[in-house]
Design a protein around this motif. Structure first.
Motif, PDB file in Angstrom:
ATOM      1  N   HIS A 218      58.586  18.596  -7.533  1.00  0.00           N
ATOM      2  CA  HIS A 218      57.826  19.733  -6.988  1.00  0.00           C
ATOM      3  C   HIS A 218      56.832  19.226  -5.954  1.00  0.00           C
ATOM      4  O   HIS A 218      56.369  18.078  -6.028  1.00  0.00           O
ATOM      5  N   PRO A 219      56.477  20.046  -4.980  1.00  0.00           N
ATOM      6  CA  PRO A 219      55.510  19.580  -3.977  1.00  0.00           C
ATOM      7  C   PRO A 219      54.158  19.260  -4.612  1.00  0.00           C
ATOM      8  O   PRO A 219      53.741  19.921  -5.566  1.00  0.00           O
ATOM      9  N   LEU A 220      53.493  18.256  -4.080  1.00  0.00           N
ATOM     10  CA  LEU A 220      52.148  17.918  -4.546  1.00  0.00           C
ATOM     11  C   LEU A 220      51.169  19.002  -4.132  1.00  0.00           C
ATOM     12  O   LEU A 220      50.213  19.290  -4.843  1.00  0.00           O
ATOM     13  N   SER A 221      51.410  19.579  -2.955  1.00  0.00           N
ATOM     14  CA  SER A 221      50.554  20.671  -2.509  1.00  0.00           C
ATOM     15  C   SER A 221      51.338  21.624  -1.618  1.00  0.00           C
ATOM     16  O   SER A 221      52.289  21.240  -0.950  1.00  0.00           O
ATOM     17  N   VAL A 222      50.898  22.867  -1.663  1.00  0.00           N
ATOM     18  CA  VAL A 222      51.401  23.914  -0.775  1.00  0.00           C
ATOM     19  C   VAL A 222      50.161  24.527  -0.154  1.00  0.00           C
ATOM     20  O   VAL A 222      49.276  25.006  -0.862  1.00  0.00           O
ATOM     21  N   ASN A 223      50.078  24.480   1.157  1.00  0.00           N
ATOM     22  CA  ASN A 223      48.924  25.020   1.866  1.00  0.00           C
ATOM     23  C   ASN A 223      49.399  26.097   2.827  1.00  0.00           C
ATOM     24  O   ASN A 223      50.379  25.912   3.536  1.00  0.00           O
ATOM     25  N   VAL A 224      48.697  27.220   2.825  1.00  0.00           N
ATOM     26  CA  VAL A 224      49.024  28.317   3.730  1.00  0.00           C
ATOM     27  C   VAL A 224      47.783  28.653   4.544  1.00  0.00           C
ATOM     28  O   VAL A 224      46.704  28.846   3.986  1.00  0.00           O
ATOM     29  N   GLU A 225      47.946  28.708   5.850  1.00  0.00           N
ATOM     30  CA  GLU A 225      46.872  29.095   6.768  1.00  0.00           C
ATOM     31  C   GLU A 225      47.337  30.332   7.519  1.00  0.00           C
ATOM     32  O   GLU A 225      48.349  30.293   8.221  1.00  0.00           O
ATOM     33  N   THR A 226      46.613  31.437   7.353  1.00  0.00           N
ATOM     34  CA  THR A 226      46.977  32.682   8.031  1.00  0.00           C
ATOM     35  C   THR A 226      46.043  32.988   9.201  1.00  0.00           C
ATOM     36  O   THR A 226      46.162  34.052   9.806  1.00  0.00           O
ATOM     37  N   TYR A 227      45.141  32.105   9.498  1.00  0.00           N
ATOM     38  CA  TYR A 227      44.244  32.248  10.650  1.00  0.00           C
ATOM     39  C   TYR A 227      43.500  33.582  10.638  1.00  0.00           C
ATOM     40  O   TYR A 227      43.294  34.206  11.677  1.00  0.00           O
ATOM     41  N   GLY A 228      43.141  34.028   9.434  1.00  0.00           N
ATOM     42  CA  GLY A 228      42.399  35.274   9.296  1.00  0.00           C
ATOM     43  C   GLY A 228      43.237  36.528   9.426  1.00  0.00           C
ATOM     44  O   GLY A 228      42.696  37.631   9.452  1.00  0.00           O
ATOM     45  N   THR A 229      44.555  36.383   9.503  1.00  0.00           N
ATOM     46  CA  THR A 229      45.427  37.556   9.674  1.00  0.00           C
ATOM     47  C   THR A 229      46.087  37.997   8.374  1.00  0.00           C
ATOM     48  O   THR A 229      46.873  38.943   8.380  1.00  0.00           O
ATOM     49  N   GLY A 230      45.788  37.314   7.273  1.00  0.00           N
ATOM     50  CA  GLY A 230      46.421  37.640   5.992  1.00  0.00           C
ATOM     51  C   GLY A 230      46.014  39.011   5.468  1.00  0.00           C
ATOM     52  O   GLY A 230      44.862  39.415   5.618  1.00  0.00           O
ATOM     53  N   THR A 231      46.975  39.711   4.877  1.00  0.00           N
ATOM     54  CA  THR A 231      46.690  41.019   4.293  1.00  0.00           C
ATOM     55  C   THR A 231      46.392  40.916   2.803  1.00  0.00           C
ATOM     56  O   THR A 231      46.045  41.912   2.175  1.00  0.00           O
ATOM     57  N   ARG A 232      46.525  39.712   2.255  1.00  0.00           N
ATOM     58  CA  ARG A 232      46.186  39.431   0.854  1.00  0.00           C
ATOM     59  C   ARG A 232      45.420  38.116   0.806  1.00  0.00           C
ATOM     60  O   ARG A 232      45.423  37.348   1.773  1.00  0.00           O
ATOM     61  N   SER A 233      44.813  37.845  -0.326  1.00  0.00           N
ATOM     62  CA  SER A 233      44.048  36.600  -0.460  1.00  0.00           C
ATOM     63  C   SER A 233      45.004  35.402  -0.446  1.00  0.00           C
ATOM     64  O   SER A 233      46.198  35.540  -0.717  1.00  0.00           O
ATOM     65  N   ASP A 234      44.444  34.237  -0.143  1.00  0.00           N
ATOM     66  CA  ASP A 234      45.259  33.015  -0.128  1.00  0.00           C
ATOM     67  C   ASP A 234      45.919  32.771  -1.477  1.00  0.00           C
ATOM     68  O   ASP A 234      47.080  32.389  -1.538  1.00  0.00           O
ATOM     69  N   SER A 235      45.189  33.002  -2.563  1.00  0.00           N
ATOM     70  CA  SER A 235      45.773  32.770  -3.889  1.00  0.00           C
ATOM     71  C   SER A 235      46.911  33.741  -4.173  1.00  0.00           C
ATOM     72  O   SER A 235      47.916  33.373  -4.789  1.00  0.00           O
ATOM     73  N   GLU A 236      46.789  34.990  -3.712  1.00  0.00           N
ATOM     74  CA  GLU A 236      47.883  35.953  -3.880  1.00  0.00           C
ATOM     75  C   GLU A 236      49.108  35.532  -3.067  1.00  0.00           C
ATOM     76  O   GLU A 236      50.244  35.638  -3.542  1.00  0.00           O
ATOM     77  N   ILE A 237      48.886  35.050  -1.854  1.00  0.00           N
ATOM     78  CA  ILE A 237      49.996  34.607  -1.010  1.00  0.00           C
ATOM     79  C   ILE A 237      50.683  33.398  -1.642  1.00  0.00           C
ATOM     80  O   ILE A 237      51.920  33.333  -1.686  1.00  0.00           O
ATOM     81  N   LEU A 238      49.911  32.463  -2.172  1.00  0.00           N
ATOM     82  CA  LEU A 238      50.514  31.308  -2.850  1.00  0.00           C
ATOM     83  C   LEU A 238      51.326  31.750  -4.062  1.00  0.00           C
ATOM     84  O   LEU A 238      52.404  31.212  -4.330  1.00  0.00           O
ATOM     85  N   SER A 239      50.848  32.729  -4.782  1.00  0.00           N
ATOM     86  CA  SER A 239      51.584  33.260  -5.938  1.00  0.00           C
ATOM     87  C   SER A 239      52.901  33.900  -5.495  1.00  0.00           C
ATOM     88  O   SER A 239      53.936  33.731  -6.153  1.00  0.00           O
ATOM     89  N   ILE A 240      52.878  34.604  -4.386  1.00  0.00           N
ATOM     90  CA  ILE A 240      54.099  35.225  -3.844  1.00  0.00           C
ATOM     91  C   ILE A 240      55.092  34.140  -3.434  1.00  0.00           C
ATOM     92  O   ILE A 240      56.301  34.270  -3.678  1.00  0.00           O
TER      93      ILE A 240
END
Length: 117
Positions: free
Chosen positions: A46-68
């Motif tokens: 499994h990956p050691l880390s998964v990082n998501v950067e939405t540059y302030g354009t995300g419609t959900r929180s970072d933790s919700e996006i990681l869960s998705i």
């Protein structure tokens, strides 16, 4: 550089998968712009880390996006190869005009996945 690397090399398969995940998040309306970073260690499935950067354009929180992402994508190397069908003879097509941003039907990472929220 991907030259000479087969899909079992995680730098190649993870780059394609990160693109696929990012395109799927944008297509799913979770962000207007998105960068996905995956990091792996030798011998760890499994990956050691998964990082998501939405540059302030995300419609959900970072933790919700990681869960998705966790619900919709199996980020183990073998599953990335299977999901994107990377063992096919498609790499000559990547040798010219690049790996990303093209509408080649062989490039499954360019086709957004419908996400379960």
């Amino acid at each position: 550089a991907f030259s000479g690397k087969d899909p079992t090399k995680v730098d190649r398969s993870a780059a394609y998968t990160a693109r696929w995940v990012a395109k799927s998040l944008v297509s799913g309306g979770l962000a207007k712009r998105c960068l996905v970073q995956l990091s792996y260690a030798i011998g760890v499935s499994h990956p050691l880390s998964v990082n998501v950067e939405t540059y302030g354009t995300g419609t959900r929180s970072d933790s919700e996006i990681l869960s998705i992402i966790e619900k919709n994508f199996d980020l183990r190397p073998g599953m990335m190869i299977r999901e994107l069908n990377l063992r096919r003879p498609i790499y000559q097509d990547t040798a010219v005009y690049g790996h990303f941003g093209r509408s080649n039907p062989n490039f499954l990472w360019e086709q957004a996945k419908t996400l379960r929220m």
